[in-house]
Design a protein around this motif. Structure first.
Motif, PDB file in Angstrom:
ATOM      1  N   PRO A 195      42.612  -1.189   8.965  1.00 47.49           N
ATOM      2  CA  PRO A 195      42.115  -1.913  10.073  1.00 47.49           C
ATOM      3  C   PRO A 195      40.818  -3.070   9.292  1.00 47.49           C
ATOM      4  CG  PRO A 195      41.351   0.349  10.401  1.00 47.49           C
ATOM      5  CD  PRO A 195      42.450   0.043   9.383  1.00 47.49           C
ATOM      6  N   SER A 196      40.445  -2.488   8.090  1.00 48.89           N
ATOM      7  CA  SER A 196      39.463  -3.387   7.644  1.00 48.89           C
ATOM      8  C   SER A 196      39.778  -4.863   7.204  1.00 48.89           C
ATOM      9  CB  SER A 196      38.754  -2.630   6.345  1.00 48.89           C
ATOM     10  OG  SER A 196      39.853  -2.840   5.306  1.00 48.89           O
ATOM     11  N   GLY A 197      40.931  -5.127   6.818  1.00 50.50           N
ATOM     12  CA  GLY A 197      41.451  -6.342   6.541  1.00 50.50           C
ATOM     13  C   GLY A 197      41.317  -7.236   7.805  1.00 50.50           C
ATOM     14  N   LEU A 232      43.157 -16.757   4.901  1.00 48.14           N
ATOM     15  CA  LEU A 232      41.993 -16.600   5.805  1.00 48.14           C
ATOM     16  C   LEU A 232      41.619 -18.237   5.950  1.00 48.14           C
ATOM     17  CD1 LEU A 232      40.132 -14.909   7.645  1.00 48.14           C
ATOM     18  CD2 LEU A 232      39.055 -14.165   5.417  1.00 48.14           C
ATOM     19  N   ILE A 233      41.425 -18.681   4.613  1.00 47.64           N
ATOM     20  CA  ILE A 233      40.684 -19.844   4.753  1.00 47.64           C
ATOM     21  C   ILE A 233      41.797 -20.959   5.506  1.00 47.64           C
ATOM     22  CG2 ILE A 233      40.250 -22.043   3.189  1.00 47.64           C
ATOM     23  CD1 ILE A 233      39.205 -19.730   1.046  1.00 47.64           C
ATOM     24  N   ALA A 284      38.986 -11.388  11.600  1.00 49.24           N
ATOM     25  CA  ALA A 284      38.554 -11.678  12.726  1.00 49.24           C
ATOM     26  C   ALA A 284      37.302 -12.037  12.764  1.00 49.24           C
ATOM     27  CB  ALA A 284      39.077 -10.540  13.843  1.00 49.24           C
ATOM     28  N   ALA A 285      36.264 -11.527  11.933  1.00 46.81           N
ATOM     29  CA  ALA A 285      34.697 -11.849  12.076  1.00 46.81           C
ATOM     30  C   ALA A 285      34.575 -12.928  11.447  1.00 46.81           C
ATOM     31  CB  ALA A 285      34.058 -10.678  11.547  1.00 46.81           C
ATOM     32  N   THR A 286      35.394 -13.213  10.390  1.00 43.78           N
ATOM     33  CA  THR A 286      35.203 -14.349   9.597  1.00 43.78           C
ATOM     34  C   THR A 286      35.545 -15.689  10.473  1.00 43.78           C
ATOM     35  OG1 THR A 286      35.788 -13.401   7.493  1.00 43.78           O
ATOM     36  CG2 THR A 286      35.570 -15.680   7.611  1.00 43.78           C
ATOM     37  N   LEU A 287      36.944 -15.782  11.209  1.00 45.08           N
ATOM     38  CA  LEU A 287      37.349 -16.767  11.936  1.00 45.08           C
ATOM     39  C   LEU A 287      36.278 -16.893  13.292  1.00 45.08           C
ATOM     40  CD1 LEU A 287      41.030 -16.110  11.678  1.00 45.08           C
ATOM     41  CD2 LEU A 287      39.789 -18.111  10.850  1.00 45.08           C
ATOM     42  N   LEU A 288      35.954 -15.866  13.824  1.00 45.48           N
ATOM     43  CA  LEU A 288      34.899 -15.861  14.853  1.00 45.48           C
ATOM     44  C   LEU A 288      33.695 -16.936  14.585  1.00 45.48           C
ATOM     45  CD1 LEU A 288      34.318 -15.099  17.899  1.00 45.48           C
ATOM     46  CD2 LEU A 288      33.203 -13.142  16.913  1.00 45.48           C
TER      47      LEU A 288
END
Lengths: 328, 241
Positions: B19-21, B112-113, B26-30
């Protein structure tokens, strides 16, 4: 196959092993026996090129661990005391990964994976995530990764630790099956186990090799290492004269203990002990006390026997042999 | 090369299966979305290009934090669970392990970027910016990401626990961040030299304004190389301890 010469390893200022020298021949199964902290794991880590020695040299098939670790690692399969498992992978994926790391690929990899899965009885759990496996299965997966590439040298650190009696018997059988194919080094602190599996035993104590040899050789050495200690009223010369008639005596040492009291320490076969006491008494000397004194090796064995005793009482099916078989 | 891919593939699998990935993504995009709405767009009227510049500045921050979070587990987690032993007793070179782990983290961070590209695309709803400016900004983010990841790998190689790895990486990155502030209080020529180490102002700001300069690319590439080299040396030296 392995030549270890005057090897020491320090963790910071703490010495883990000191001045180790031994040789392992091709195809041998050698057990490292010792209490916790005796230096067994460190020795196996040095042999598996995980750690480098602080001093001394280790050569595997003529290759030095410091200058050619890469080549030596190709020859070695290693199971550390905690199996190096990735919980999120399935058994089959994990074995594939371990095989690829050791240079297997394609049909070779599939063949070897099927073979070790069969040998370690892992077929039933091949698709299970490792996180869901029992301790016994994890240990088997650990062995499977160590042998997947068919290494010449197999190093197993405490392979039966934490297994139940049935699993211990299975593990013993499995190691038995592997013996023909690999040179095997294993460590344990359970005396009965090492007797059942290994050709030769290296006894480690406080970072040094206390003794080595087959089980019989060690038993003989243990008896020979026992000293007989006498306390006698009389003079040192008189005592020496009294004992002169016993030519089988070895390492006789006599110290004055006080006025007219001397202490003698000597080595003699068990059967001759009675003649020692009668010689002293017949010479008119006062025999105040007589007892045997344990050597360092015996202390190790006594401690190990005690461990084996507690292990065998909790696992009666797996360890039916007398716990102190090696001790005379 | 083959060994690098073997190591990288397993790491990538680990990011995708635990789940960490997803949590980090999710946190970064939020956070990125929130920052875009509150800071880059803001209340008042603004030039479109200024919105993009503000977005890229904020993204450099979220990228850095994501890099630290993605790398802290790489060596420290395996050290704690004992699995590093498998890698270290296999015929794989330390440099291959380091590069394989770095590559897997770089793939995740790049995804992610790139996943944040919908945000600058929103600018086109009410305004206009050049595609070249956006591309230059994203090249900068990827290079900054590679450099901060490699500092994170170094932190993880040095630390025993994941928390320690995170703290160490943050300290390394903060030192490069502080170089700019330090350069303003040190007399030239030393001040000028220190300024050139600055991770953000000196080398990222040109990308942020739409400029791709060779000197900035070389800076990030060298920093990445040196940090990975240092990580390899750290891992090699641990066999002597």
């Amino acid at each position: 196959m392995i030549v270890v010469e005057r090897v020491s390893k320090y963790y910071g200022a703490r010495r883990a092993v000191a001045d180790l020298s031994f040789e392992i021949r091709e195809g041998e199964c050698v057990g490292f026996l010792g209490l916790n902290g005796a230096g067994k794991s460190t020795t196996l880590r040095l042999l598996s090129c995980l750690l480098l020695p602080t001093s001394g040299s280790i050569r595997v098939r003529g290759l030095d661990v410091v200058s050619s670790p890469h080549e030596i690692r190709k020859l070695i399969g290693y199971l550390p005391d905690t199996p190096p498992l990735y919980p999120e992978m399935t058994v089959s994926e994990y074995l594939e990964f371990a095989g690829r790391l050791r240079g297997l690929s394609g049909a070779d990899l599939d063949k070897r994976r099927a073979r070790v899965s069969g040998l370690c009885s892992l077929d039933a759990v091949a698709r299970s995530p490792i996180s869901q496996l029992s301790h016994g299965y994890r240990q088997r997966v650990g062995i499977a990764q160590a042998i997947i590439h068919g290494p010449s040298l197999l190093i197993l650190d405490e392979p039966i630790q934490g297994l139940d009696p049935v699993q211990i018997v299975e593990m013993r059988n499995m190691i038995g099956e592997l013996r023909g194919e690999h040179t095997i080094l294993l460590s344990t602190h359970i005396l009965t186990e090492i007797e059942a599996t290994c050709d030769r035993i290296l006894v480690m104590h406080e970072g040094r090799i206390a003794a080595q040899g087959t089980e019989e050789e060690l038993s003989a050495k243990l008896r020979a290492d026992r000293a007989l200690v006498l306390e006698v009223r009389g003079s040192a010369e008189a005592l020496r004269g009294a004992l002169a008639g016993l030519p089988e005596l070895r390492e006789l040492r006599i110290d004055a203990q006080g006025p007219e009291i001397v202490r003698a320490s000597l080595r003699v076969d068990d059967a001759l002990r009675e003649r020692v006491s009668s010689s002293v008494v017949n010479a008119g000397l006062g025999l105040l006390s007589m007892h045997t004194e344990s050597s360092g090796l015996e202390a190790v064995f006594l401690e190990l026997s005690r461990h084996a005793g507690s292990a065998s009482s909790s696992t009666p099916d797996a360890a039916p042999e007398p716990a102190n078989q090696v001790a005379p | 090369m083959n060994n690098i891919m073997i190591v990288a593939r397993r790491e990538l699998g680990s990011y995708l299966r635990t789940p960490s990935g997803y949590l980090i993504a999710a946190a970064t995009l939020l956070v990125q979305g929130l920052l875009f709405n509150t800071r880059a767009l803001g209340d008042g009227a603004k030039l479109s290009s200024q919105v993009l510049i503000d977005f890229l500045r904020d993204s450099s921050g979220t990228t850095t934090v994501a890099a630290v979070l993605l790398t802290m587990r790489l060596f420290a987690e395996e050290r704690q669970s004992g699995t590093l032993v498998l890698l270290f007793t296999s015929p794989v070179r330390e440099s291959e392990i380091v590069v394989g782990k770095f590559l897997s983290a770089f793939v995740v961070l790049s995804l992610l970027i790139l996943a944040s590209a919908y945000l600058p695309a929103l600018i086109f709803v009410n305004g206009k910016v050049s595609i070249g400016h956006i591309v230059a900004g994203y090249v900068g983010l990827l290079l900054l990401g590679a450099a901060t990841l490699s500092l994170g790998v170094l932190g993880s190689a040095l630390a025993r626990t994941q928390i320690m790895a995170g703290v160490l990486s943050a300290v390394f990155i903060f030192m490069f961040f502080l170089a700019w502030a330090l350069s303003s209080v040190v007399e030239p020529p030393l001040g000028t030299v220190i300024a050139h180490f600055s991770l953000y102002e000196m080398h990222f700001f040109p990308f942020m304004r739409g400029l791709v300069q060779l000197s900035d690319v070389v800076y990030y590439a060298s920093l990445t190389y040196l940090a990975l080299l240092a990580s390899t040396r750290v891992i090699q030296s641990q066999r002597w301890q």
